[in-house]
Write an enzyme that holds these catalytic residues in place. Structure first.
Site, short mmCIF file in Angstrom:
data_model
loop_
_atom_site.label_atom_id
_atom_site.label_comp_id
_atom_site.label_asym_id
_atom_site.label_seq_id
_atom_site.Cartn_x
_atom_site.Cartn_y
_atom_site.Cartn_z
N LYS A 171 -3.93 4.79 -0.63
CA LYS A 171 -4.39 3.94 -1.70
C LYS A 171 -3.40 2.81 -1.92
O LYS A 171 -2.22 3.02 -1.58
CB LYS A 171 -4.62 4.71 -3.00
CG LYS A 171 -3.52 5.68 -3.45
CD LYS A 171 -2.11 5.25 -3.59
CE LYS A 171 -1.73 4.24 -4.63
NZ LYS A 171 -0.24 3.97 -4.62
N TYR A 259 -4.16 4.99 -10.60
CA TYR A 259 -4.26 6.40 -11.02
C TYR A 259 -4.90 6.50 -12.41
O TYR A 259 -5.66 7.43 -12.68
CB TYR A 259 -2.88 7.07 -11.04
CG TYR A 259 -2.30 7.30 -9.67
CD1 TYR A 259 -2.78 8.31 -8.86
CD2 TYR A 259 -1.27 6.50 -9.19
CE1 TYR A 259 -2.25 8.53 -7.60
CE2 TYR A 259 -0.74 6.70 -7.92
CZ TYR A 259 -1.23 7.72 -7.13
OH TYR A 259 -0.72 7.92 -5.88
P1 NAD Z 1 7.63 2.26 2.53
O1 NAD Z 1 8.10 0.87 2.47
O2 NAD Z 1 8.61 3.33 2.32
O3 NAD Z 1 6.88 2.52 3.91
C1 NAD Z 1 6.14 1.55 4.57
C2 NAD Z 1 6.31 1.70 6.06
O4 NAD Z 1 5.60 0.62 6.68
C3 NAD Z 1 7.78 1.58 6.51
O5 NAD Z 1 8.07 2.56 7.45
C4 NAD Z 1 7.86 0.20 7.13
O6 NAD Z 1 8.76 0.13 8.20
C5 NAD Z 1 6.44 -0.01 7.64
N1 NAD Z 1 6.09 -1.42 7.74
C6 NAD Z 1 5.41 -1.98 8.76
N2 NAD Z 1 5.27 -3.28 8.59
C7 NAD Z 1 5.88 -3.58 7.43
C8 NAD Z 1 6.08 -4.78 6.73
N3 NAD Z 1 5.61 -5.95 7.17
N4 NAD Z 1 6.76 -4.74 5.56
C9 NAD Z 1 7.23 -3.56 5.08
N5 NAD Z 1 7.08 -2.39 5.73
C10 NAD Z 1 6.40 -2.40 6.89
O7 NAD Z 1 6.42 2.35 1.46
P2 NAD Z 1 5.71 3.65 0.89
O8 NAD Z 1 6.16 3.85 -0.49
O9 NAD Z 1 5.85 4.77 1.84
O10 NAD Z 1 4.19 3.15 0.80
C11 NAD Z 1 3.35 3.05 1.93
C12 NAD Z 1 1.89 3.22 1.52
O11 NAD Z 1 1.72 4.50 0.96
C13 NAD Z 1 1.41 2.24 0.45
O12 NAD Z 1 0.06 1.90 0.70
C14 NAD Z 1 1.50 3.01 -0.84
O13 NAD Z 1 0.58 2.59 -1.82
C15 NAD Z 1 1.17 4.40 -0.35
N6 NAD Z 1 1.81 5.43 -1.20
C16 NAD Z 1 1.02 6.38 -1.73
C17 NAD Z 1 1.56 7.34 -2.54
C18 NAD Z 1 0.69 8.43 -3.09
O14 NAD Z 1 1.16 9.19 -3.92
N7 NAD Z 1 -0.54 8.55 -2.62
C19 NAD Z 1 2.93 7.34 -2.83
C20 NAD Z 1 3.74 6.35 -2.24
C21 NAD Z 1 3.14 5.40 -1.44
#
Ligand code: NAD
Length: 416
Positions: A171, A259
């Site tokens: 999401k 949420y």
């Molecule tokens: P994060 O930044 O920790 O992870 C993102 C990943 O994408 C990294 O490994 C990064 O290297 C990669 N990536 C590839 N291209 C990129 C770019 N151009 N810029 C930045 N990163 C890039 O983020 P996250 O917190 O893990 O979030 C990722 C996704 O997961 C989002 O869509 C977020 O909404 C979702 N999320 C959901 C929940 C949940 O509880 N359902 C919780 C956290 C995150």
């Protein structure tokens, strides 16, 4: 109705408290198989004693269902090895029953190699963003789980469908409604499933709150309030892309206000017909140059129920849902944590805590997707569910900008 923990636990505590093994035989008595029967030992009178040497016992009573055999579980490729993927999703495969981790997609090969080594993923199953499309040739991969910044969800979903895979996508589903429609169309054309990872809909406390509300245990639902807030921290890499509109699509609303919105829709089981909203962002704060800080929004539902909802990127953490019915009110706080949920139900006469066993919501949602694929049925949270939220959030921005309510097309009750 306060639920108690599973009886299996209390029986184990009873046995421990009373001296264990020897009492087990007599406690089972005529009702259960005696130790003598199960080991083939014989002897008259009292309970049989265990043999001195090693012996094979029958299968014990299982407290948790065993997983499917590895060959029967569906294989997942995780796209994006960030904070959420590494801390929540990948470790949860250990608790899944129908899913297994088989492939990784990352722009950082060293990191991918480390993760592959720890989780037993073959090096041949590591991909990057350029050679991602080669997953088409890998039969071990059934489902692609996209955990990238929001603006990349649509592209990688479409590419995964072109490679013939099913897609579980984080999401918010995407940045615009057009992107969501493209993703849904691509899934239909490929005849593959698309599910949005709305984990709360697979989490036991949230599911119980939805059940209680929908089955009338709280009376007629008149009001839902929900607040989701946290402090966006520019020092944390996962928060850096969240400050960039081109990658995040929106601010606190898209990230966590979703949420609050989901809570109102799933608890009422209705689609809102009208939305009004206020947005406040301190533009002198570098975090909020591009994305919004605070959102307060109200929804009106066809039944006349209202929802009063907020999201914040600059206040102490909160993840709360409150439901107000004609018979009782319910507070779930924290509501959308990864674990340790707390639920209270209050009537005019009493206030009671509802306690149910916690479950791994990430494993549950991955298994739900695997089952949907195996059993050829639509997942509970398909692409259409993600699209609805994006449309409503776009209307929230519009209402705040115009300073007046925006009406929404409605399809009536949520068909779940
Ligand atoms: P994060 O930044 O920790 O992870 C993102 C990943 O994408 C990294 O490994 C990064 O290297 C990669 N990536 C590839 N291209 C990129 C770019 N151009 N810029 C930045 N990163 C890039 O983020 P996250 O917190 O893990 O979030 C990722 C996704 O997961 C989002 O869509 C977020 O909404 C979702 N999320 C959901 C929940 C949940 O509880 N359902 C919780 C956290 C995150």
């Amino acid at each position: 109705m306060t639920m108690l923990f599973e009886t299996g636990l209390s029986r184990r505590f009873f046995l421990r408290g009373t001296g264990g093994g020897l009492l087990l035989g007599s406690a089972l008595g005529a009702a259960g198989p005696s130790f003598a029967q199960s080991t083939g030992a014989s002897g008259g009178g009292g309970p049989a004693l265990p043999p001195d040497g090693p012996t094979g016992r029958p299968m014990p009573e299982m407290e948790k269902a065993m997983p499917e055999a590895p060959g029967k579980r569906l294989g997942y490729a995780i796209v994006g090895l960030g904070q959420f993927a590494l801390n929540q999703i990948i470790p949860s495969f250990a608790e899944s029953k129908s899913s297994k981790l088989v492939a990784l997609v990352s722009g950082n090969r060293d990191k991918a190699l480390q993760v592959a080594d720890r989780y037993g993923v073959e090096q041949a199953n590591i991909y990057d963003y350029q050679n991602f499309d080669r997953i088409a040739d890998n039969d071990e991969i059934d489902i692609v789980y996209i955990i990238l910044p929001n603006a990349l969800h649509a592209e990688y979903t479409v590419r995964a469908f072109k490679a013939g895979k099913h897609v579980l996508c984080e999401k918010p589903m995407a940045v615009t409604a057009d992107e969501c429609e493209t993703m849904i169309r691509a899934g239909r054309e490929a005849d593959r499933k698309l599910m949005i990872a709305y984990r709360a809909q697979y989490e036991p406390y949230n599911m119980e709150a939805i059940r209680m509300a929908r089955e009338g245990e709280l009376g007629r639902i008149r009001l839902v309030t929900s607040d989701h807030g946290r402090i966006l921290d520019p020092k944390v890499p996962a928060d850096q892309w969240r400050m960039v509109k081109a990658l995040a699509g929106g601010g606190s609303l898209y990230d966590i206000g979703i949420y609050s919105l989901q809570a109102a829709r799933t608890i009422t089981g209705e689609e809102p017909v009208e939305v009004s909203a206020h947005i406040s962002s301190d533009r002198s704060d570098p975090r909020f140059r591009e994305i919004e800080e605070l959102v307060a929004f109200q929804l009106r539902f066809p039944s006349g129920a209202l929802a009063n909802l907020t999201s914040s990127y600059s206040t102490a953490p909160v993840k709360r849902i409150q439901v107000f019915g004609s018979k009782a009110s319910l507070v779930l706080d924290p509501a959308t944590e990864y674990e340790r949920h707390q639920m209270m139900v209050k009537t005019e006469k009493e206030e009671r805590r509802v306690q149910i066993p916690e479950g791994n919501q990430f494993a549950a949602e991955m298994d739900h997707m695997a089952k949907a694929v195996l059993e050829e049925r639509e997942p509970k949270t398909p692409g259409e569910e993600g699209l609805r939220d994006i449309r409503i959030m776009q209307a929230i921005y519009q209402a705040a900008e115009q300073g007046r309510p925006v009406s929404l097309e409605t399809t009536g009750s949520t068909a779940r």
